[in-house]
Design a protein around this motif. Structure first.
Motif, PDB file in Angstrom:
ATOM      1  N   THR A 193      -5.907  -3.115   3.558  1.00 40.43           N
ATOM      2  CA  THR A 193      -5.489  -2.132   4.544  1.00 40.43           C
ATOM      3  C   THR A 193      -6.588  -1.913   5.577  1.00 40.43           C
ATOM      4  N   ASP A 244      -0.991   2.368   9.452  1.00 42.17           N
ATOM      5  CA  ASP A 244      -1.916   1.350   8.940  1.00 42.17           C
ATOM      6  C   ASP A 244      -1.271  -0.029   9.052  1.00 42.17           C
ATOM      7  N   ALA A 283       0.822  -1.212   0.000  1.00 49.27           N
ATOM      8  CA  ALA A 283       0.000   0.000   0.000  1.00 49.27           C
ATOM      9  C   ALA A 283       0.852   1.257   0.000  1.00 49.27           C
ATOM     10  N   PHE A 284       2.108   1.129   0.431  1.00 50.94           N
ATOM     11  CA  PHE A 284       2.940   2.316   0.596  1.00 50.94           C
ATOM     12  C   PHE A 284       3.534   2.828  -0.711  1.00 50.94           C
ATOM     13  N   SER A 334      -0.903  -3.228   3.746  1.00 45.07           N
ATOM     14  CA  SER A 334      -0.099  -2.240   4.472  1.00 45.07           C
ATOM     15  C   SER A 334       0.899  -3.005   5.340  1.00 45.07           C
TER      16      SER A 334
END
Length: 371
Positions: free
Chosen positions: A243, A216, A131-132, A175
């Motif tokens: 997430t 998260d 997710a990052f 995440s």
């Protein structure tokens, strides 16, 4: 791109003749959870590099993401091309202390090699990204943290390669993957786990970031369950955010949970001071990079700054959890409970507190978890 009907293929197999799933990264935190989730319904073949899976439910094949054709022998390549029905690519270079070029080789070239094998096998690919990728680093951060910068950039480039693949694909974006939501156990200590442990021990005088910044984190079994449902439904052609989203804990909440947990073992540690990111770059990092700062403290804070710059976020991520064929949502209370259980598992292991909680802590802790 048309969806691969894995659900029909899956239902066509009986328990003794299951679809063959090629898994990379099986020895990692998420990989171990994926094996637990997927072993009942799939014949799993894991590509093994340095660390073996050592699980009787899994066949292991020697391989190397950084080598042409994954370093597979001709016979293994031919067999996998003939046998594999679908691919879950979970392996990645996540050690930010490695050379940036090594991170790129593993994350981009490795993904390209996995996609090539999948094309030969005519198998859909479920690519585990992060997710990052939504958290690109500023130029100053890229200079100070080249490992994290290479990780995020290589994962972004790998996603593009997946989108352009000749087979059906899905991109999965977890995440931070925590330990199990029920037991707290995790296959290996991660950087964020060590940072949280240092807060419990009172070893962190300052932390970069605002109290309301979101951290998260999602338990490994929650992520694995969502991946399993997507595979069994044959969902391809999409991008899925695994997430906590709007339910993610703030950095202030995470610190409070750590301090409350520490109270069960002794005096409550002094809370770390949270420093706004602009002050971290303008004042604190230049200060600790000076020659008068203790080397051990410099390394520790540099690591925490790198982690938290990537892992904290002002706005919540999107979340696909709870959508059709994508697991279940998690609440803020679920995440607090999971974090406490993760800390308990950490405290009992190497580098943990290595002492029993105070007798008075058990009942109050149980009440907090039940609330």
């Amino acid at each position: 791109m048309p969806a691969f009907d894995a659900s029909s293929a899956f239902n066509a197999f009986n328990a003794s003749d299951r679809p063959t799933l090629l898994l990379t990264g099986g020895s990692g935190v998420l990989g171990r959870a994926l094996i637990e989730e997927l072993a009942p319904g799939f014949r799993i073949v894991c590509l093994r590099h340095r660390t073996g899976v050592a699980d009787p439910r899994v066949e292991e094949v020697p391989a190397d993401l950084t080598q042409p054709r994954l370093g597979l022998s001709p016979s293994d390549l031919a067999r996998l091309t003939a046998d594999v029905d679908l691919v879950v690519h979970s392996a990645a270079a996540t050690n930010w202390k490695a050379a940036p070029e090594a991170i790129w080789r593993a994350n981009l070239d490795g993904t390209a090699a996995v996609l090539d094998l999948a094309a030969r096998a005519e198998a859909p690919v479920y690519h585990v990204s992060t997710a990052f990728v939504a958290n690109p680093l500023a130029p100053e951060e890229q200079r100070r943290f080249p490992g994290a910068a290479a990780y995020l950039a290589s994962k972004t480039a790998a996603e593009q390669a997946v989108r352009e693949a000749a087979v059906p694909t899905a991109i999965l974006r977890p995440s931070v993957v925590m330990g199990d939501s029920r037991t707290g156990r995790i296959a290996g200590a991660q950087g964020l786990t060590r940072a949280l442990g240092a807060i419990v021990k009172g070893q962190v005088p300052v932390l970069p970031g605002a109290p309301d910044a979101r951290i998260d984190m999602v338990p490994q079994d929650v992520v694995a369950r969502a991946v399993g449902e997507l595979l069994r439904a044959g969902a391809t052609g999409g991008e899925y955010w695994l997430t906590a989203g709007t339910q993610a804990l703030s950095q202030g909440e995470v610190v409070d949970v750590c301090l409350e947990f520490a109270e069960g073992y002794g005096p409550r540690p002094h809370p770390p001071r949270l420093i706004p990111l602009e002050s971290v770059h303008r004042l604190l990092l230049p200060l600790i990079e000076g020659p008068s700062f203790p080397e051990s403290l410099r390394r520790r804070f540099h690591t925490y700054a790198e982690l938290l710059l990537v892992f904290q976020r002002a706005l919540p991520f999107d979340s696909s959890l709870g959508a059709p064929h994508c697991g279940t949502t998690v609440s803020r209370d679920d995440l607090r409970q999971a974090l406490v259980r993760n800390l308990a598992a950490w405290s009992a292991g190497p580098g943990g507190l290595r002492r029993a909680p105070r007798a008075s802590y058990g009942a109050s802790s149980a009440r907090r978890l039940a609330s």
